[in-house]
Design a protein around this motif. Sequence first.
Motif, PDB file in Angstrom:
ATOM      1  N   TYR A  99      33.276  43.382  35.180  1.00 49.46           N
ATOM      2  CA  TYR A  99      33.831  44.394  36.077  1.00 49.46           C
ATOM      3  C   TYR A  99      32.760  44.877  37.049  1.00 49.46           C
ATOM      4  O   TYR A  99      31.628  45.168  36.637  1.00 49.46           O
ATOM      5  CB  TYR A  99      34.321  45.609  35.284  1.00 49.46           C
ATOM      6  CG  TYR A  99      35.562  45.384  34.455  1.00 49.46           C
ATOM      7  CD1 TYR A  99      36.820  45.754  34.933  1.00 49.46           C
ATOM      8  CD2 TYR A  99      35.484  44.824  33.184  1.00 49.46           C
ATOM      9  CE1 TYR A  99      37.966  45.575  34.167  1.00 49.46           C
ATOM     10  CE2 TYR A  99      36.614  44.630  32.414  1.00 49.46           C
ATOM     11  CZ  TYR A  99      37.855  45.005  32.910  1.00 49.46           C
ATOM     12  OH  TYR A  99      38.976  44.822  32.145  1.00 49.46           O
ATOM     13  N   HIS A 100      33.126  44.959  38.333  1.00 48.36           N
ATOM     14  CA  HIS A 100      32.326  45.662  39.337  1.00 48.36           C
ATOM     15  C   HIS A 100      33.102  46.936  39.689  1.00 48.36           C
ATOM     16  O   HIS A 100      34.244  46.854  40.152  1.00 48.36           O
ATOM     17  CB  HIS A 100      32.182  44.838  40.615  1.00 48.36           C
ATOM     18  CG  HIS A 100      31.235  43.696  40.500  1.00 48.36           C
ATOM     19  ND1 HIS A 100      30.588  43.165  41.605  1.00 48.36           N
ATOM     20  CD2 HIS A 100      30.819  42.960  39.447  1.00 48.36           C
ATOM     21  CE1 HIS A 100      29.823  42.157  41.223  1.00 48.36           C
ATOM     22  NE2 HIS A 100      29.950  42.010  39.917  1.00 48.36           N
ATOM     23  N   GLN A 105      38.149  49.926  46.843  1.00 53.66           N
ATOM     24  CA  GLN A 105      39.478  49.403  46.558  1.00 53.66           C
ATOM     25  C   GLN A 105      40.263  50.417  45.753  1.00 53.66           C
ATOM     26  O   GLN A 105      39.699  51.199  44.984  1.00 53.66           O
ATOM     27  CB  GLN A 105      39.396  48.078  45.784  1.00 53.66           C
ATOM     28  CG  GLN A 105      38.792  46.941  46.601  1.00 53.66           C
ATOM     29  CD  GLN A 105      38.847  45.631  45.844  1.00 53.66           C
ATOM     30  OE1 GLN A 105      39.218  45.588  44.682  1.00 53.66           O
ATOM     31  NE2 GLN A 105      38.485  44.551  46.520  1.00 53.66           N
ATOM     32  N   SER A 107      42.047  49.990  43.222  1.00 57.72           N
ATOM     33  CA  SER A 107      41.926  49.774  41.786  1.00 57.72           C
ATOM     34  C   SER A 107      40.568  50.209  41.258  1.00 57.72           C
ATOM     35  O   SER A 107      40.359  50.287  40.052  1.00 57.72           O
ATOM     36  CB  SER A 107      42.130  48.291  41.456  1.00 57.72           C
ATOM     37  OG  SER A 107      41.113  47.522  42.068  1.00 57.72           O
ATOM     38  N   SER A 109      37.949  48.669  40.985  1.00 53.87           N
ATOM     39  CA  SER A 109      37.140  47.646  40.333  1.00 53.87           C
ATOM     40  C   SER A 109      37.572  46.253  40.778  1.00 53.87           C
ATOM     41  O   SER A 109      38.696  46.036  41.197  1.00 53.87           O
ATOM     42  CB  SER A 109      37.250  47.745  38.810  1.00 53.87           C
ATOM     43  OG  SER A 109      38.536  47.366  38.373  1.00 53.87           O
ATOM     44  N   THR A 110      36.652  45.326  40.683  1.00 57.04           N
ATOM     45  CA  THR A 110      36.952  43.910  40.842  1.00 57.04           C
ATOM     46  C   THR A 110      36.637  43.247  39.518  1.00 57.04           C
ATOM     47  O   THR A 110      35.595  43.506  38.915  1.00 57.04           O
ATOM     48  CB  THR A 110      36.094  43.274  41.953  1.00 57.04           C
ATOM     49  OG1 THR A 110      36.327  43.962  43.184  1.00 57.04           O
ATOM     50  CG2 THR A 110      36.447  41.805  42.121  1.00 57.04           C
ATOM     51  N   THR A 111      37.529  42.407  39.043  1.00 61.27           N
ATOM     52  CA  THR A 111      37.376  41.807  37.730  1.00 61.27           C
ATOM     53  C   THR A 111      37.203  40.306  37.842  1.00 61.27           C
ATOM     54  O   THR A 111      37.961  39.646  38.552  1.00 61.27           O
ATOM     55  CB  THR A 111      38.609  42.108  36.846  1.00 61.27           C
ATOM     56  OG1 THR A 111      38.846  43.507  36.834  1.00 61.27           O
ATOM     57  CG2 THR A 111      38.381  41.621  35.424  1.00 61.27           C
ATOM     58  N   TYR A 132      25.736  37.032  40.737  1.00 61.05           N
ATOM     59  CA  TYR A 132      26.467  37.613  41.871  1.00 61.05           C
ATOM     60  C   TYR A 132      25.660  37.437  43.149  1.00 61.05           C
ATOM     61  O   TYR A 132      24.473  37.787  43.211  1.00 61.05           O
ATOM     62  CB  TYR A 132      26.730  39.103  41.653  1.00 61.05           C
ATOM     63  CG  TYR A 132      27.442  39.743  42.821  1.00 61.05           C
ATOM     64  CD1 TYR A 132      28.747  39.372  43.141  1.00 61.05           C
ATOM     65  CD2 TYR A 132      26.807  40.702  43.614  1.00 61.05           C
ATOM     66  CE1 TYR A 132      29.409  39.936  44.228  1.00 61.05           C
ATOM     67  CE2 TYR A 132      27.468  41.280  44.689  1.00 61.05           C
ATOM     68  CZ  TYR A 132      28.770  40.888  44.995  1.00 61.05           C
ATOM     69  OH  TYR A 132      29.411  41.455  46.073  1.00 61.05           O
ATOM     70  N   SER A 137      29.658  37.279  48.463  1.00 57.57           N
ATOM     71  CA  SER A 137      30.611  38.037  47.629  1.00 57.57           C
ATOM     72  C   SER A 137      31.261  37.148  46.564  1.00 57.57           C
ATOM     73  O   SER A 137      32.447  37.268  46.273  1.00 57.57           O
ATOM     74  CB  SER A 137      31.687  38.708  48.489  1.00 57.57           C
ATOM     75  OG  SER A 137      31.105  39.601  49.415  1.00 57.57           O
ATOM     76  N   LYS A 151      34.598  33.500  41.391  1.00 52.23           N
ATOM     77  CA  LYS A 151      35.566  34.293  42.151  1.00 52.23           C
ATOM     78  C   LYS A 151      34.979  34.727  43.474  1.00 52.23           C
ATOM     79  O   LYS A 151      33.851  35.233  43.545  1.00 52.23           O
ATOM     80  CB  LYS A 151      35.985  35.523  41.338  1.00 52.23           C
ATOM     81  CG  LYS A 151      37.070  36.351  42.011  1.00 52.23           C
ATOM     82  CD  LYS A 151      37.642  37.386  41.058  1.00 52.23           C
ATOM     83  CE  LYS A 151      38.771  38.171  41.720  1.00 52.23           C
ATOM     84  NZ  LYS A 151      39.420  39.102  40.778  1.00 52.23           N
ATOM     85  N   VAL A 154      34.387  39.256  45.798  1.00 48.02           N
ATOM     86  CA  VAL A 154      33.993  40.245  44.792  1.00 48.02           C
ATOM     87  C   VAL A 154      33.160  41.332  45.468  1.00 48.02           C
ATOM     88  O   VAL A 154      32.081  41.064  46.011  1.00 48.02           O
ATOM     89  CB  VAL A 154      33.185  39.592  43.653  1.00 48.02           C
ATOM     90  CG1 VAL A 154      32.752  40.650  42.635  1.00 48.02           C
ATOM     91  CG2 VAL A 154      33.999  38.493  42.985  1.00 48.02           C
ATOM     92  N   THR A 155      33.647  42.543  45.433  1.00 44.34           N
ATOM     93  CA  THR A 155      32.959  43.659  46.088  1.00 44.34           C
ATOM     94  C   THR A 155      31.737  44.081  45.290  1.00 44.34           C
ATOM     95  O   THR A 155      31.775  44.150  44.058  1.00 44.34           O
ATOM     96  CB  THR A 155      33.913  44.855  46.240  1.00 44.34           C
ATOM     97  OG1 THR A 155      35.057  44.437  46.986  1.00 44.34           O
ATOM     98  CG2 THR A 155      33.242  46.011  46.967  1.00 44.34           C
TER      99      THR A 155
END
Length: 265
Positions: A99-100, A105, A107, A109-111, A132, A137, A151, A154-155
Motif C-alpha cells: 500500500y502507498h 486519490q 481512496s 491509497s494505491t495497492t 518503486y 510511477s 503496476k 502508482v502514486t
Amino acid sequence: MGLGVSNSLSKGGFPQYRTRNSVTLDGSDGQYITATGHADFQLNAVDFSVSGWIKFTEDASSVNNEDGLCIFSAVDGTDSGFKILYVDESGDDERIYVYHYHSSQSSASTTIHAGATVDWDHNIWYNIVYTYNATTSIGTLYSNNVVIKAKTGVTTPDNIATSVAASIASANADEVAAKMCEIGFWKGTCLSASQVAGIYNNGRPKNLLSVERDTLKGYWRLNAKDDTGSNNVIDYSGAGHHGTTASSTGNDLVSGDFDTTDVPG
C-alpha cells in the motif's frame, strides 16, 4: 548467543556470506521491531526498495485471520507512508499487498498485490522484494526473483512524520507468524531486475552491504548478535536505525528468538 554470519574466502579470494540465524515471531503475541522515526523513512517523490527473507509458519486452518505486516513498513495509519501486508485467506489463497498512502486519490491509497493465483506456501523461505520508481510511477513486487506484479500509475506515498517509527512486523494481536531475516531498505534506489536476481542468489541470502550501499538506509540481519530491548536490533547499513523489540500483548521477543537456526539457503 552464537555468531550470526560467517565470512570466509571463496576460490576467487572474495568473501563469501552465510546467514546463520533468523528471528522467530509468534503471531499470537503481536511481536514486532521498531526503528525510531527519521527523515530516511520519508518517501514522497523518491525511488525506494525493500528486500527481506520470510517463512510463514502458520495458515488459516490453524489461526483465525492470520495476517499482518511483514518485511518492512514505514506507515502512519492510513494517512501516509507505505506498508507490506500479508493476508492468509482460506485454502491456497495467500496474498501480499503493498500500500502507498497519499492524499491525491479519493481512496487515499494505491495497492499493488498478487491475486488468488499466487500461493505463498507455509514453511518455505521466500525472498520478497518491492521496488518503486518515482519517475515512471511503477511499483514491482518480486518473490524469489520472479515478478509477481508490476503496476503502473502508482502514486508516490505521502511523507510520514519523523515522529512515526518504521517497523518490521507490527503491533497487531493477529500479527503474522513467521521467521524473518536479512531485511534491507533503500531510499533513493529502485533496484534493477539484475540486482534483485543477485539478492535472491539462487536462494542463498546475499550480503546487502554490496548492493547500492550509498542508499541503503536500513539493514537488519535479525541474527544471534541481536537482542531484546531498546536499540539492540543492529542496523548494519551504517545509518544508525537500530531496532527496538516490542509486543502488543506484553509477550515480547526473548533473546533466544534471534537464535533460530532455520535459515534460507
